[in-house]
Motif scaffolding. Structure first.
Motif, mmCIF file in Angstrom:
data_model
loop_
_atom_site.group_PDB
_atom_site.id
_atom_site.type_symbol
_atom_site.label_atom_id
_atom_site.label_comp_id
_atom_site.label_asym_id
_atom_site.label_seq_id
_atom_site.Cartn_x
_atom_site.Cartn_y
_atom_site.Cartn_z
ATOM 1 N N ILE A 194 0.866 -1.194 0.000
ATOM 2 C CA ILE A 194 0.000 0.000 0.000
ATOM 3 C C ILE A 194 0.898 1.238 0.000
ATOM 4 N N ALA A 195 0.638 2.144 -0.953
ATOM 5 C CA ALA A 195 1.533 3.300 -1.106
ATOM 6 C C ALA A 195 0.819 4.626 -0.838
ATOM 7 N N PRO A 196 1.591 5.651 -0.453
ATOM 8 C CA PRO A 196 1.021 6.994 -0.250
ATOM 9 C C PRO A 196 1.114 7.816 -1.531
ATOM 10 N N TRP A 197 0.727 9.078 -1.453
ATOM 11 C CA TRP A 197 0.689 9.897 -2.671
ATOM 12 C C TRP A 197 1.937 10.738 -2.877
ATOM 13 N N ASN A 198 2.784 10.890 -1.861
ATOM 14 C CA ASN A 198 3.815 11.939 -1.982
ATOM 15 C C ASN A 198 4.952 11.607 -2.946
ATOM 16 N N LEU A 223 -0.750 -4.418 -5.552
ATOM 17 C CA LEU A 223 -0.336 -3.045 -5.249
ATOM 18 C C LEU A 223 -1.569 -2.160 -5.121
ATOM 19 N N LYS A 224 -1.540 -1.270 -4.133
ATOM 20 C CA LYS A 224 -2.644 -0.315 -3.974
ATOM 21 C C LYS A 224 -2.039 1.075 -3.793
ATOM 22 N N PRO A 225 -1.928 1.845 -4.919
ATOM 23 C CA PRO A 225 -1.403 3.214 -4.784
ATOM 24 C C PRO A 225 -2.455 4.161 -4.222
ATOM 25 N N SER A 226 -2.061 5.406 -4.016
ATOM 26 C CA SER A 226 -2.977 6.366 -3.385
ATOM 27 C C SER A 226 -4.054 6.848 -4.354
ATOM 28 N N GLU A 227 -5.202 7.167 -3.788
ATOM 29 C CA GLU A 227 -6.326 7.671 -4.585
ATOM 30 C C GLU A 227 -6.111 9.150 -4.963
ATOM 31 N N TYR A 228 -5.125 9.820 -4.336
ATOM 32 C CA TYR A 228 -4.919 11.244 -4.603
ATOM 33 C C TYR A 228 -4.145 11.510 -5.894
ATOM 34 N N THR A 264 -11.316 0.423 -0.563
ATOM 35 C CA THR A 264 -10.623 -0.660 -1.282
ATOM 36 C C THR A 264 -9.574 -1.270 -0.348
ATOM 37 N N ASN A 265 -8.898 -0.392 0.376
ATOM 38 C CA ASN A 265 -7.888 -0.886 1.328
ATOM 39 C C ASN A 265 -8.524 -1.770 2.388
ATOM 40 N N ALA A 266 -9.683 -1.330 2.871
ATOM 41 C CA ALA A 266 -10.358 -2.111 3.913
ATOM 42 C C ALA A 266 -10.676 -3.507 3.381
ATOM 43 N N THR A 299 3.194 1.967 3.371
ATOM 44 C CA THR A 299 3.861 3.270 3.513
ATOM 45 C C THR A 299 2.764 4.314 3.623
ATOM 46 N N GLY A 300 2.805 5.104 4.671
ATOM 47 C CA GLY A 300 1.779 6.133 4.851
ATOM 48 C C GLY A 300 1.857 6.727 6.244
ATOM 49 N N SER A 301 0.734 7.259 6.673
ATOM 50 C CA SER A 301 0.719 7.973 7.949
ATOM 51 C C SER A 301 0.694 7.014 9.147
ATOM 52 N N THR A 302 1.084 7.524 10.284
ATOM 53 C CA THR A 302 1.057 6.744 11.526
ATOM 54 C C THR A 302 -0.386 6.344 11.860
ATOM 55 N N LEU A 362 5.924 -1.376 8.360
ATOM 56 C CA LEU A 362 5.234 -0.088 8.385
ATOM 57 C C LEU A 362 6.251 1.030 8.175
ATOM 58 N N GLU A 363 6.141 1.683 7.040
ATOM 59 C CA GLU A 363 7.010 2.835 6.748
ATOM 60 C C GLU A 363 6.162 4.081 6.988
ATOM 61 N N LEU A 364 6.301 4.682 8.150
ATOM 62 C CA LEU A 364 5.393 5.757 8.548
ATOM 63 C C LEU A 364 6.098 7.121 8.543
ATOM 64 N N GLY A 365 5.449 8.095 9.144
ATOM 65 C CA GLY A 365 6.002 9.452 9.088
ATOM 66 C C GLY A 365 6.358 9.979 10.466
ATOM 67 N N GLY A 366 6.083 11.253 10.674
ATOM 68 C CA GLY A 366 6.399 11.883 11.953
ATOM 69 C C GLY A 366 7.196 13.150 11.736
ATOM 70 N N THR A 374 7.544 15.343 1.916
ATOM 71 C CA THR A 374 8.529 14.259 1.909
ATOM 72 C C THR A 374 8.586 13.700 3.325
ATOM 73 N N CYS A 375 8.519 12.357 3.441
ATOM 74 C CA CYS A 375 8.461 11.781 4.793
ATOM 75 C C CYS A 375 9.701 12.095 5.614
ATOM 76 N N VAL A 376 10.860 12.272 4.929
ATOM 77 C CA VAL A 376 12.097 12.548 5.665
ATOM 78 C C VAL A 376 12.489 14.027 5.596
ATOM 79 N N GLU A 420 1.876 18.046 15.062
ATOM 80 C CA GLU A 420 1.656 17.104 13.940
ATOM 81 C C GLU A 420 2.821 17.149 12.963
ATOM 82 N N GLU A 421 2.958 16.073 12.179
ATOM 83 C CA GLU A 421 3.905 16.101 11.062
ATOM 84 C C GLU A 421 3.427 17.198 10.115
ATOM 85 N N ILE A 422 4.299 18.138 9.720
ATOM 86 C CA ILE A 422 3.838 19.281 8.915
ATOM 87 C C ILE A 422 3.520 18.854 7.488
HETATM 88 P P1 NAD Z 1 -2.171 7.872 4.340
HETATM 89 O O1 NAD Z 1 -1.811 7.063 5.526
HETATM 90 O O2 NAD Z 1 -3.314 8.797 4.420
HETATM 91 O O3 NAD Z 1 -2.469 6.920 3.076
HETATM 92 C C1 NAD Z 1 -1.603 5.873 2.701
HETATM 93 C C2 NAD Z 1 -2.422 4.784 2.035
HETATM 94 O O4 NAD Z 1 -3.385 4.310 2.953
HETATM 95 C C3 NAD Z 1 -3.168 5.227 0.787
HETATM 96 O O5 NAD Z 1 -3.025 4.226 -0.203
HETATM 97 C C4 NAD Z 1 -4.614 5.352 1.244
HETATM 98 O O6 NAD Z 1 -5.535 4.992 0.250
HETATM 99 C C5 NAD Z 1 -4.685 4.366 2.398
HETATM 100 N N1 NAD Z 1 -5.655 4.777 3.441
HETATM 101 C C6 NAD Z 1 -5.979 6.034 3.823
HETATM 102 N N2 NAD Z 1 -6.888 6.011 4.822
HETATM 103 C C7 NAD Z 1 -7.146 4.705 5.098
HETATM 104 C C8 NAD Z 1 -7.977 4.025 6.013
HETATM 105 N N3 NAD Z 1 -8.761 4.695 6.872
HETATM 106 N N4 NAD Z 1 -7.985 2.672 5.997
HETATM 107 C C9 NAD Z 1 -7.196 1.977 5.147
HETATM 108 N N5 NAD Z 1 -6.401 2.575 4.244
HETATM 109 C C10 NAD Z 1 -6.353 3.918 4.212
HETATM 110 O O7 NAD Z 1 -0.823 8.630 3.933
HETATM 111 P P2 NAD Z 1 -0.624 9.702 2.783
HETATM 112 O O8 NAD Z 1 -1.327 10.949 3.172
HETATM 113 O O9 NAD Z 1 -0.914 9.115 1.458
HETATM 114 O O10 NAD Z 1 0.970 9.910 2.859
HETATM 115 C C11 NAD Z 1 1.560 10.778 3.767
HETATM 116 C C12 NAD Z 1 2.136 10.048 4.965
HETATM 117 O O11 NAD Z 1 2.964 8.980 4.549
HETATM 118 C C13 NAD Z 1 3.012 10.949 5.811
HETATM 119 O O12 NAD Z 1 2.773 10.706 7.157
HETATM 120 C C14 NAD Z 1 4.418 10.521 5.422
HETATM 121 O O13 NAD Z 1 5.394 10.790 6.421
HETATM 122 C C15 NAD Z 1 4.229 9.067 5.218
HETATM 123 N N6 NAD Z 1 5.281 8.529 4.357
HETATM 124 C C16 NAD Z 1 6.201 7.685 4.892
HETATM 125 C C17 NAD Z 1 7.241 7.214 4.093
HETATM 126 C C18 NAD Z 1 8.302 6.289 4.632
HETATM 127 O O14 NAD Z 1 9.023 5.723 3.822
HETATM 128 N N7 NAD Z 1 8.418 6.107 5.919
HETATM 129 C C19 NAD Z 1 7.310 7.596 2.772
HETATM 130 C C20 NAD Z 1 6.332 8.460 2.271
HETATM 131 C C21 NAD Z 1 5.315 8.920 3.069
#
Ligand code: NAD
Length: 467
Positions: free
Chosen positions: A109-113, A135-140, A170-172, A185-188, A207-211, A241-243, A339-341
């Motif tokens: 599962i991937a984020p949009w950034n 693979l499930k990329p971001s909807e954004y 879709t993720n659910a 990869t995405g938010s905490t 879990l590749e998250l942010g902060g 950018t996460c970093v 919050e993470e800016i």
């Molecule tokens: P997000 O967590 O909102 O979304 C990530 C993915 O999760 C998307 O594919 C989205 O469709 C899905 N998603 C969103 N809400 C959901 C829910 N309620 N249930 C199930 N799936 C859900 O993150 P984002 O806004 O796309 O990306 C930004 C975040 O990602 C920031 O916190 C950033 O630091 C982090 N990030 C981390 C890394 C890393 O390598 N550690 C890299 C890039 C981004």
């Protein structure tokens, strides 16, 4: 439909286990060819999604992905070879090896950034380790996701790799399936949802998250260089950018000089006047109206609480534009400091000495990255020893992310597990312990029942030997 794809992959994954290394190498070659033949479309899709400059797309999306493929291809033979380890005396006669076994069917599962790189780089590790993947990329990032879908459909059979478009629903649905591994990869916040869903099937997770990634600039630092590297790391991809350096801890006595250098470099990168910066083709936009509004609210809240905008501050919600902005005197209770800016707002936090800076960092959640700009060996050592973070970059921003010889990942609230190179391959593999006995194994009979006196003596002797 999702369940069908999953079941087909599950079946195919058993076949894939029997394939030689050649299959994995061919898959990586095919992926590389697909990327190279779609370069112009990749640049176009990312420009449409958030006006990402072509140079940034090539440097931060395409290059790391191709580099990851090359590295995996050159190392794969070594990585996949069973690793022989020592065998203790008690097990004399046997040999012990660690086999890297594919996990099976993996969900990525991937984020949009960085929508291109963060979807494909984990796929490279998954393929190198012999897995199937959904693979499930971001909807954004609709343009990039659509292009990725086309690229994957053209390159792989759906029972091997399949890309599914969609949002949280879709993720659910995907998360309800019993995957063998989930790489998120995405938010905490969403990371917690993923981990909870995975626990139902005892699925392993990366879990590749942010902060909030802090940056320290001490009085011994080369301020001009630090300011240039921070301005690049912070405003790359408009701070999404996460970093990215989230806020800067600057030692009191160099605050004015550092600020002057920082402003100079922002102007050098994006333009001297607010209007030039707004029109700059080198500065990306915020991904959506919702995300622009979130940043605008953070800025407004901070200003209401007497924060000082010492550079930038322009907001244009309609055009998803937030100017590169530097703030001072931000209240610690404002969202900007909690919050993470994840945008181009950069608070400066003055500090007295390194102990205070370390304390400030340790009072908060463990960050994904930590930066220190300093020429003091003692300060650098103290920061390395006295703080905890996913990774550290000394006297630069972001670059530790680019070295495939090092693991990349977070700790605590910034994530678990790691990606890149061998560490990515290892995350998508199960390390299977394989002990093979030889004829000498009959010696172990010495410790089987019935436990006569002399056997007990032998066991006691073994304890004395500390073997
Ligand atoms: P997000 O967590 O909102 O979304 C990530 C993915 O999760 C998307 O594919 C989205 O469709 C899905 N998603 C969103 N809400 C959901 C829910 N309620 N249930 C199930 N799936 C859900 O993150 P984002 O806004 O796309 O990306 C930004 C975040 O990602 C920031 O916190 C950033 O630091 C982090 N990030 C981390 C890394 C890393 O390598 N550690 C890299 C890039 C981004």
């Amino acid at each position: 439909m999702l369940e069908q794809i999953f079941l087909h992959q599950k079946q195919f994954s058993l076949q894939l286990r029997k394939e030689s290394l050649k299959t994995r190498l061919e898959s990586l070659n095919k992926l590389e060819e697909a990327i190279r033949s779609h370069l112009a479309e990749i640049i176009e899709a990312l420009a449409k999604d958030f006006q990402k400059p072509a140079a940034e797309t090539l440097l931060s999306e395409v290059y790391p992905t191709l580099h990851e493929i090359h590295f995996a291809k050159s190392q794969l033979k070594k990585w996949t070879r069973p690793r022989t380890v020592k065998t203790p005396f008690l097990l004399m006669g046997s040999t012990s090896k660690i086999h890297y076994e594919p996990r099976g069917v993996c969900l990525i599962i991937a984020p949009w950034n960085y929508p291109f790189q963060l979807t494909l780089a984990p796929l490279i590790s998954a393929l190198a380790a012999g897995n199937c993947a959904i693979l499930k990329p971001s909807e954004y990032t609709t343009h990039t996701s659509r292009l990725l879908k086309k690229l994957i459909d053209e390159t792989f059979a759906p029972e091997y790799v399949k890309l599914i478009e969609g949002g949280p629903e879709t993720n659910a649905a995907l998360l309800s399936l019993p995957f063998d591994h989930i790489f998120f990869t995405g938010s905490t916040r969403v990371g917690k949802i993923v981990m909870e869903a995975a626990s139902k099937h005892l699925t392993s997770v990366t879990l590749e998250l942010g902060g909030k990634s802090p940056t320290i600039v001490d009085a011994s630092a080369n301020l001009a260089l630090a300011a240039e590297k921070i301005a690049w790391g912070k405003f790359l991809n408009a701070g999404q950018t996460c970093v990215a350096p989230d806020y800067i801890l600057v030692q009191n006595e160099v605050l004015s000089e550092f600020k002057a250098e920082l402003f100079k470099h922002i102007e050098g990168f994006y333009g001297k006047t607010p209007d030039e910066r707004r029109k700059s083709p080198h500065f990306a936009r915020i991904i959506s109206t919702h995300h622009t509004q979130r940043l605008a609210n953070m800025l407004k809240e901070a200003q209401k609480d007497q924060a000082l905008v010492s550079f930038g501050g322009d907001v244009d919600i309609e055009n998803h534009y937030i100017a590169p902005t530097v703030l001072e005197k931000v209240d610690a209770h404002n969202d900007l400091m909690k919050e993470e800016i994840f945008g181009p707002l950069l608070p400066l936090v003055p500090y007295k000495d390194i102990t205070e800076a370390i304390h400030y960092i340790n009072e908060r959640e463990k960050p994904l990255s930590l930066y220190i700009y300093s020429n003091s060996k003692l300060n650098i050592e103290r920061v390395l020893n006295e703080t905890s973070s996913g990774g550290v970059c000394v006297n630069d921003s972001i670059l530790h992310f680019m070295n495939p010889h090092m693991p990349f990942g977070g700790i605590g609230h910034s994530g678990m597990g790691s990606s890149h190179g061998f560490y990515g391959f290892r995350n998508f593999s199960h390390e299977k312990a394989v002990l093979t006995q030889s004829w000498l194994g009959r010696m172990t009979r010495l410790i089987y029942p019935p436990y006569s006196d002399w056997k007990l003596k032998l066991i006691r002797l073994l304890l004395k030997w500390k073997l």
